[in-house]
Design a protein around this motif. Structure first.
Motif, PDB file in Angstrom:
ATOM      1  N   MET A 271       0.822  -1.185   0.000  1.00 24.36           N
ATOM      2  CA  MET A 271       0.000   0.000   0.000  1.00 24.36           C
ATOM      3  C   MET A 271       0.875   1.261   0.000  1.00 24.36           C
ATOM      4  O   MET A 271       0.555   2.211  -0.676  1.00 24.36           O
ATOM      5  CB  MET A 271      -0.932  -0.001   1.219  1.00 24.36           C
ATOM      6  N   ARG A 272       1.945   1.229   0.792  1.00 26.22           N
ATOM      7  CA  ARG A 272       2.827   2.402   0.835  1.00 26.22           C
ATOM      8  C   ARG A 272       3.465   2.664  -0.524  1.00 26.22           C
ATOM      9  O   ARG A 272       3.571   3.796  -0.965  1.00 26.22           O
ATOM     10  CB  ARG A 272       3.924   2.222   1.879  1.00 26.22           C
ATOM     11  N   LEU A 273       3.887   1.598  -1.168  1.00 24.75           N
ATOM     12  CA  LEU A 273       4.527   1.744  -2.471  1.00 24.75           C
ATOM     13  C   LEU A 273       3.536   2.269  -3.505  1.00 24.75           C
ATOM     14  O   LEU A 273       3.862   3.163  -4.285  1.00 24.75           O
ATOM     15  CB  LEU A 273       5.138   0.415  -2.917  1.00 24.75           C
TER      16      LEU A 273
ATOM     17  N   VAL B  73       3.966   5.886  -5.515  1.00 28.28           N
ATOM     18  CA  VAL B  73       3.997   5.979  -6.975  1.00 28.28           C
ATOM     19  C   VAL B  73       2.886   6.899  -7.474  1.00 28.28           C
ATOM     20  O   VAL B  73       3.061   7.637  -8.450  1.00 28.28           O
ATOM     21  CB  VAL B  73       3.886   4.573  -7.603  1.00 28.28           C
ATOM     22  N   LYS B  74       1.777   6.894  -6.791  1.00 26.27           N
ATOM     23  CA  LYS B  74       0.616   7.689  -7.204  1.00 26.27           C
ATOM     24  C   LYS B  74       0.877   9.199  -7.139  1.00 26.27           C
ATOM     25  O   LYS B  74       0.332   9.948  -7.944  1.00 26.27           O
ATOM     26  CB  LYS B  74      -0.576   7.329  -6.324  1.00 26.27           C
TER      27      LYS B  74
ATOM     28  N   ILE C  97      18.294   7.259  -1.515  1.00 23.77           N
ATOM     29  CA  ILE C  97      17.153   6.403  -1.803  1.00 23.77           C
ATOM     30  C   ILE C  97      16.800   5.624  -0.531  1.00 23.77           C
ATOM     31  O   ILE C  97      17.668   5.028   0.098  1.00 23.77           O
ATOM     32  CB  ILE C  97      17.479   5.452  -2.972  1.00 23.77           C
ATOM     33  N   SER C  98      15.530   5.663  -0.164  1.00 19.39           N
ATOM     34  CA  SER C  98      15.057   4.991   1.047  1.00 19.39           C
ATOM     35  C   SER C  98      14.866   3.496   0.788  1.00 19.39           C
ATOM     36  O   SER C  98      14.977   3.012  -0.343  1.00 19.39           O
ATOM     37  CB  SER C  98      13.734   5.608   1.501  1.00 19.39           C
ATOM     38  N   ALA C  99      14.538   2.774   1.840  1.00 18.84           N
ATOM     39  CA  ALA C  99      14.258   1.336   1.706  1.00 18.84           C
ATOM     40  C   ALA C  99      13.068   1.111   0.768  1.00 18.84           C
ATOM     41  O   ALA C  99      13.085   0.191  -0.054  1.00 18.84           O
ATOM     42  CB  ALA C  99      13.991   0.719   3.075  1.00 18.84           C
ATOM     43  N   LEU C 100      12.059   1.970   0.866  1.00 21.32           N
ATOM     44  CA  LEU C 100      10.902   1.860  -0.024  1.00 21.32           C
ATOM     45  C   LEU C 100      11.313   2.123  -1.467  1.00 21.32           C
ATOM     46  O   LEU C 100      10.876   1.427  -2.387  1.00 21.32           O
ATOM     47  CB  LEU C 100       9.807   2.842   0.409  1.00 21.32           C
TER      48      LEU C 100
END
Length: 73
Positions: free
Chosen positions: A1-3, A7-8, A58-61
């Protein structure tokens, strides 16, 4: 959901730069609000003064997104 949420909310051009692993702080900075990148601070003490150097990484996500987008299998 976070990803999916991340992206949205970002521009496709910035995502394309991330997929290509462009370490350009301008593009990485555009992705901070999405959680795909994050601010990293380094404190250096010079002659009794604290000098703070901020950079974007760049984060883990973001790394998860890159790995999924670059997976050729």
């Amino acid at each position: 959901m976070r990803l999916a949420s991340a992206v949205k909310i970002v521009f496709i051009e910035d995502l394309n730069k991330l997929i290509k692993n462009t370490n350009n702080n301008y593009y990485l900075g555009n992705l901070i609000g999405s959680g795909l990148t994050e601010v990293s601070s380094t404190v250096i003490i010079i002659s009794g003064y604290d000098v703070v150097h901020n950079s974007v990484r760049i984060s883990a996500l973001g790394k998860l997104f890159m790995r999924l987008m670059n997976n050729k299998s």
